[in-house]
Enzyme design. Structure first.
Site, PDB file in Angstrom:
ATOM      1  N   SER A 166      -3.511   3.418   5.402  1.00 11.14           N
ATOM      2  CA  SER A 166      -4.233   2.358   5.194  1.00 11.14           C
ATOM      3  C   SER A 166      -4.019   1.118   6.327  1.00 11.14           C
ATOM      4  O   SER A 166      -2.627   0.989   6.430  1.00 11.14           O
ATOM      5  CB  SER A 166      -4.275   1.648   3.699  1.00 11.14           C
TER       6      SER A 166
ATOM      7  N   HIS B 123      -8.046   4.604   6.187  1.00 14.01           N
ATOM      8  CA  HIS B 123      -8.501   4.063   5.113  1.00 14.01           C
ATOM      9  C   HIS B 123      -8.754   2.337   5.469  1.00 14.01           C
ATOM     10  O   HIS B 123      -7.611   1.666   5.964  1.00 14.01           O
ATOM     11  CB  HIS B 123      -7.464   4.248   4.110  1.00 14.01           C
TER      12      HIS B 123
ATOM     13  N   ASP C  43      -9.438  -1.219   4.065  1.00 13.35           N
ATOM     14  CA  ASP C  43      -9.363  -1.968   2.660  1.00 13.35           C
ATOM     15  C   ASP C  43     -10.047  -3.326   2.968  1.00 13.35           C
ATOM     16  O   ASP C  43      -9.626  -4.406   3.550  1.00 13.35           O
ATOM     17  CB  ASP C  43      -8.039  -2.251   2.374  1.00 13.35           C
TER      18      ASP C  43
ATOM     19  N   HIS D 291     -12.957   1.154   1.671  1.00 10.33           N
ATOM     20  CA  HIS D 291     -12.743   0.810   0.405  1.00 10.33           C
ATOM     21  C   HIS D 291     -13.214  -0.526   0.061  1.00 10.33           C
ATOM     22  O   HIS D 291     -12.321  -1.581   0.624  1.00 10.33           O
ATOM     23  CB  HIS D 291     -11.224   1.252   0.225  1.00 10.33           C
TER      24      HIS D 291
ATOM     25  N   MET E 183     -13.248  -3.718  -1.920  1.00  9.48           N
ATOM     26  CA  MET E 183     -12.794  -4.522  -3.190  1.00  9.48           C
ATOM     27  C   MET E 183     -13.378  -5.817  -3.253  1.00  9.48           C
ATOM     28  O   MET E 183     -12.959  -6.811  -2.705  1.00  9.48           O
ATOM     29  CB  MET E 183     -11.336  -4.578  -2.834  1.00  9.48           C
TER      30      MET E 183
ATOM     31  N   MET F 264      -6.935   4.039  -8.450  1.00  9.81           N
ATOM     32  CA  MET F 264      -6.090   3.193  -8.059  1.00  9.81           C
ATOM     33  C   MET F 264      -4.806   3.310  -8.768  1.00  9.81           C
ATOM     34  O   MET F 264      -4.676   2.989 -10.080  1.00  9.81           O
ATOM     35  CB  MET F 264      -6.363   1.661  -8.286  1.00  9.81           C
TER      36      MET F 264
ATOM     37  N   GLY G 258      -2.084   3.539  -3.443  1.00 10.17           N
ATOM     38  CA  GLY G 258      -0.887   2.437  -3.768  1.00 10.17           C
ATOM     39  C   GLY G 258       0.215   2.947  -4.002  1.00 10.17           C
ATOM     40  O   GLY G 258       0.298   3.472  -4.979  1.00 10.17           O
TER      41      GLY G 258
ATOM     42  N   SER H 153       1.949   1.209   3.441  1.00  9.41           N
ATOM     43  CA  SER H 153       3.498   0.855   3.881  1.00  9.41           C
ATOM     44  C   SER H 153       4.260   2.202   4.134  1.00  9.41           C
ATOM     45  O   SER H 153       4.973   2.363   5.027  1.00  9.41           O
ATOM     46  CB  SER H 153       4.259   0.314   2.635  1.00  9.41           C
TER      47      SER H 153
HETATM   48  C1  DX5 Z   1      -4.427  -2.046  -2.334  1.00  5.64           C
HETATM   49  C2  DX5 Z   1      -5.072  -1.485  -1.291  1.00  5.64           C
HETATM   50  C3  DX5 Z   1      -4.198  -0.138  -0.727  1.00  5.64           C
HETATM   51  C4  DX5 Z   1      -2.937  -0.626  -0.282  1.00  5.64           C
HETATM   52  C5  DX5 Z   1      -1.910   0.544  -0.109  1.00  5.64           C
HETATM   53  O1  DX5 Z   1      -5.410  -3.042  -2.891  1.00  5.64           O
HETATM   54  O2  DX5 Z   1      -6.309  -0.588  -1.980  1.00  5.64           O
HETATM   55  O3  DX5 Z   1      -5.078   0.646   0.168  1.00  5.64           O
HETATM   56  O4  DX5 Z   1      -2.921  -1.150   1.262  1.00  5.64           O
HETATM   57  O5  DX5 Z   1      -0.819   0.095   0.426  1.00  5.64           O
HETATM   58  P1  DX5 Z   1       0.423   0.700  -0.223  1.00  5.64           P
HETATM   59  O6  DX5 Z   1       0.626   2.160   0.379  1.00  5.64           O
HETATM   60  O7  DX5 Z   1       1.541  -0.194   0.714  1.00  5.64           O
HETATM   61  O8  DX5 Z   1       0.632   0.539  -1.476  1.00  5.64           O
HETATM   62 ZN    ZN Z   2      -7.390   0.989  -0.425  1.00  4.86          ZN
END
Ligand code: DX5
Ligand code: ZN
Length: 220
Positions: free
Chosen positions: A8, A33, A35, A66, A68, A137, A176, A198
């Site tokens: 991501s 990915h 977001d 993705h 949101m 999620m 996540g 991360s």
């Molecule tokens: C959260 C996002 C994730 C996020 C994951 O809303 O959809 O894709 O960036 O990040 P990490 O791996 O840091 O939890």
């Molecule tokens: Zn995501």
């Protein structure tokens, strides 16, 4: 089933984004990915179409978008035009999830549907045939760097059983709080598309990516 890593870019360093994406590609990550947050469905705002268009041309990785976003059907066509290969929408964000998945398919793009940690897995049942991918999620959507919710493992198992009962071999993506330390549990539960922000972008990106790929290959 093929296991796929989807780093991501929410956790990337945007002043050197192209460089960092290339490191994930060289390390074996097949997806990016992406977001998208609208400040309404989730509290934060991230990035959108112009960023997608500009990275689309630089890599052969699959653009895994993705959304949101509230009523994402409004933006499906535009994200498809900007280079999305997969568009995932939230069950909770759509007035008519089936029509939204149809709209995605109508643009010639793969369609995913996602549920937040508090939504029962059964909510996905009507879309098992229609959707190409299901995103569980494992944190509340909205921010990177949160801790993996352990109950997510049972939810992944439940969904894999629901698909197997119908003889459907489809992708389960999990998003996540996933790192080298817990990814094996997520794969064993039945997921095959692993999102990590991360866990890939903090620290040595190439080593993080190849480390994930070794574990993903071991569980294929
Ligand atoms: C959260 C996002 C994730 C996020 C994951 O809303 O959809 O894709 O960036 O990040 P990490 O791996 O840091 O939890
Ligand atoms: Zn995501």
């Amino acid at each position: 089933m093929k296991n796929i890593l989807a780093p991501s870019i929410l956790s990337a360093d945007f002043k050197i984004l192209g460089d960092q994406i290339r490191q994930t590609e060289e390390g074996g990550a097949r997806y990016i990915h992406f977001d998208v947050m609208d400040g309404i469905f989730v509290p934060s705002i991230s990035f959108g179409m112009p960023v997608l268009s500009s990275i689309k041309g630089m890599t052969s990785q699959v653009m895994d978008v993705h959304l949101m976003v509230t009523e994402p059907v409004r933006y499906v066509e535009e994200f498809a035009k900007c280079g999305a290969d997969i568009i995932t929408v939230h069950f909770e964000a759509c007035e008519n999830p089936a029509a939204t998945l149809d709209a995605i398919h109508g643009c010639g793009v793969k369609a995913g549907i996602s549920i937040k940690p508090g939504t029962p897995v059964e909510a996905l049942e009507p879309y098992l045939d229609q959707a190409d991918m299901f995103l569980i999620m494992s944190v509340e959507p909205g921010f990177g760097g949160q801790a993996f919710i352990p109950e997510s493992l049972e939810r992944i198992r439940q969904l894999r059983v629901m698909l197997e009962e119908r003889e459907l071999e489809k992708d389960i993506e999990v998003d996540g709080g996933i790192y080298h330390s817990n990814v094996a549990e997520v794969l064993k539960a039945g997921a095959n598309v692993i999102v990590s922000g991360s866990g890939v972008y903090k620290g040595n990106i190439r080593d993080n990516t190849t480390g994930f790929m070794e574990i993903l290959k071991a569980y294929e």
